[in-house]
Design a protein around this motif. Structure first.
Motif, PDB file in Angstrom:
ATOM      1  N   ALA A 181       0.803  -1.083  -0.167  1.00 42.03           N
ATOM      2  CA  ALA A 181       0.133   0.029  -0.108  1.00 42.03           C
ATOM      3  C   ALA A 181       0.756   1.374   0.075  1.00 42.03           C
ATOM      4  CB  ALA A 181      -0.860  -0.056   1.253  1.00 42.03           C
ATOM      5  N   ASP A 203      -3.925   5.328   8.071  1.00 41.70           N
ATOM      6  CA  ASP A 203      -3.095   4.318   7.155  1.00 41.70           C
ATOM      7  C   ASP A 203      -4.113   3.061   7.134  1.00 41.70           C
ATOM      8  OD1 ASP A 203      -1.129   5.944   7.531  1.00 41.70           O
ATOM      9  OD2 ASP A 203      -0.215   5.031   9.082  1.00 41.70           O
ATOM     10  N   LYS A 206      -5.891   2.613   3.715  1.00 43.11           N
ATOM     11  CA  LYS A 206      -5.190   2.640   2.614  1.00 43.11           C
ATOM     12  C   LYS A 206      -4.932   1.378   2.372  1.00 43.11           C
ATOM     13  CE  LYS A 206      -2.973   7.100   3.112  1.00 43.11           C
ATOM     14  NZ  LYS A 206      -1.512   7.722   3.503  1.00 43.11           N
ATOM     15  N   MET A 207      -5.114   0.423   3.568  1.00 41.70           N
ATOM     16  CA  MET A 207      -4.701  -1.006   3.318  1.00 41.70           C
ATOM     17  C   MET A 207      -6.220  -1.967   3.402  1.00 41.70           C
ATOM     18  SD  MET A 207      -1.318  -1.602   5.790  1.00 41.70           S
ATOM     19  CE  MET A 207      -1.971  -0.499   7.029  1.00 41.70           C
ATOM     20  N   HIS A 209      -9.730  -3.445   2.019  1.00 35.66           N
ATOM     21  CA  HIS A 209     -10.208  -3.740   0.773  1.00 35.66           C
ATOM     22  C   HIS A 209     -11.296  -5.026   1.085  1.00 35.66           C
ATOM     23  CE1 HIS A 209      -6.948  -1.991  -1.606  1.00 35.66           C
ATOM     24  NE2 HIS A 209      -6.151  -2.349  -0.768  1.00 35.66           N
ATOM     25  N   GLY A 220      -7.570  -2.866   7.613  1.00 35.90           N
ATOM     26  CA  GLY A 220      -6.342  -2.082   7.870  1.00 35.90           C
ATOM     27  C   GLY A 220      -5.894  -2.347   9.395  1.00 35.90           C
TER      28      GLY A 220
END
Length: 460
Positions: A181, A203, A206-207, A209, A220
């Motif tokens: 990421a 953060d 962003k990780m 899904h 995340g």
């Protein structure tokens, strides 16, 4: 390792007289589970009679490894035999009380179940070790045990426990997910002011899904900071009245329906329900099993939990890092301390021999040896701790040491050690909060019920 600054709350808790609310039958005068070998008087190992002491523990590899130490101990102490009694985590407390009530009290144990030291003390289950310590000449400093840790289990100058392991809250993170990421690794330094709860959420997004295909879904962060009733403290909300720490772990008031506590729980549940950066319980079970850890599957970027999660990191199928718990708004508390003591029960017929076994387990050599044998249990022995920091493949020992030192600097003892009737309180929280986790009820709807039930358990 720095001198550990244990918070004053527990010292106040233990420095105050606690009422004995339950004197379990068999707590004194009952026959020990350690039987005297026929033909010997069994009064003392020093009298020439061979005795058997029983160490009661959890039936898990990180605890039953002590069986491997028994032959060496018995060779050094030919008059003492050690029997290891085991129970599953969920049955630990109930079996212990059954053993005591039946006059088969173990000699040595710890608070490895849902209940904690305050609960055991209130039930008058524990032996004051002062006379044994004085006769033996035992000094914690000779075993590299910090004095502040000894104070945790000292009540009005009476010693009831010798610390053997010290766990803390920390963050583990999946370096592979961070790299994929393009997210910088989180810091191990607790003094890094940029590392906050909000930055962690940023953060984590962003990780994350989420897909209809479980195999393609990843999250995340999984934020399991302490037990459920303690989590508001991370954000600076106090769910228990201050007199909890000065009157035997029995609060006169609780504040689980207060706006501050409700706001704290909403921040945590929003990770699942609003921000959707944390897994639901159902998803975690689907990928890791009923009692599994979803982080181990490689589908969670960060996990905040106890340092027992670090123990298995050498076998994880991805690169692992260790970081500080982010700042959540409480300037004094960011970590939970889980200091496990070795306790001698009042039902022991052989307390001096039990103390010899305890001294053996906290000695420099055995504390260091136990790190590998247990799979990574953290020693209280500061000399052995230097070996512990180097135990984890691919993780910088300097980061482990920094995280541990920061955790104890900003640490607070686990509530399950501080509050009596904790096993009932914990069970109630698990049941009552489940509808929040599934989205069927809001925090605002559930907390008044929890507030009422907590007070009922305490008054009971």
């Amino acid at each position: 390792m720095k001198t550990i600054r244990i918070k004053k709350s527990f010292t106040l808790l233990l420095a105050t007289s606690m009422l004995v609310v339950l004197a379990l039958s068999g707590c004194s005068g009952g026959k020990s589970a350690g039987d005297v070998v026929p033909g010997n008087d069994g009064d003392s190992a020093n009298s020439g009679g061979q005795v058997t002491i029983t160490h009661y523990t959890i039936d898990s590899e990180d605890r039953t490894f002590i069986e491997k130490l028994v032959p060496d101990f018995e060779a050094q102490h030919p008059n003492i035999k050690v029997k290891i009694e085991k129970a599953p985590y969920e049955q630990f407390d109930s079996k212990l009380q059954t053993l005591i009530a039946g006059g088969k009290s173990p000699d040595v144990t710890s608070h490895y179940g849902y209940g904690g030291f305050a609960e055991y003390y209130n039930k008058d289950m524990l032996l004051d070790m002062n006379d044994i310590i004085k006769e033996d000449g035992f000094k914690a400093s000779d075993y590299n045990i910090p004095d502040d840790l000894m104070k945790i289990y000292t009540v009005k100058d009476q010693v009831y426990g010798i610390p053997v392991n010290m766990y803390v809250s920390l963050m583990l993170y999946n370096k592979d997910m961070f790299d994929a990421a393009n997210v910088p690794y989180p810091p191990s330094d607790y003094e890094d002011k940029s590392w906050t709860f909000d930055k962690m959420v940023e953060d984590a997004k962003k990780m994350t899904h989420v897909s209809n295909d479980i195999a393609k879904t990843q999250y995340g962060v999984d934020f399991t900071w302490s037990e459920r009733d303690m989590r508001p403290l991370y954000f600076g909300a106090e769910p228990y009245s201050q007199d909890t720490w000065t009157n035997g772990g029995v609060p006169s008031e609780t504040h689980f329906d207060s706006p501050e506590v409700i706001a704290a729980y909403n921040k945590l549940f929003n990770l699942i329900l609003k921000d959707k950066v944390s897994p639901t319980t159902e998803w975690s079970k689907s990928v890791a099993g009923q009692n599994g850890d979803a982080f181990v599957t490689g589908k969670v970027g960060m996990t905040v939990s106890g340092s027992w999660s670090l123990a298995g990191s050498n076998d994880f199928p991805f690169k692992v890092g260790v970081a500080a718990v982010p700042a959540g708004g409480n300037d004094k508390v960011r970590s939970v301390l889980f200091v496990d003591p070795l306790l001698i029960l009042k039902g022991s017929k052989h307390p001096k021999e039990a103390f010899e076994w305890i001294k053996y387990l906290v000695s420099d050599e055995i504390q260091e040896k136990s790190i590998d044998l247990s799979g990574g249990n953290p020693p209280v022995n500061t000399k052995a701790a230097e070996t512990y920091y180097k135990h984890f493949d691919g993780i910088d020992p300097a980061d482990v040491k920094k995280v541990y030192e920061g955790a104890v600097e900003y640490g607070f003892e686990s509530y399950n050690h501080l509050i009596t009737h904790y096993s009932q309180i914990n069970d109630m929280f698990i049941n009552e909060m489940q509808p929040i986790d599934t989205g069927h009820n809001t925090v605002e709807e559930v907390m008044p019920t929890i507030q009422k039930k907590v007070m009922e358990i305490i008054k009971r």
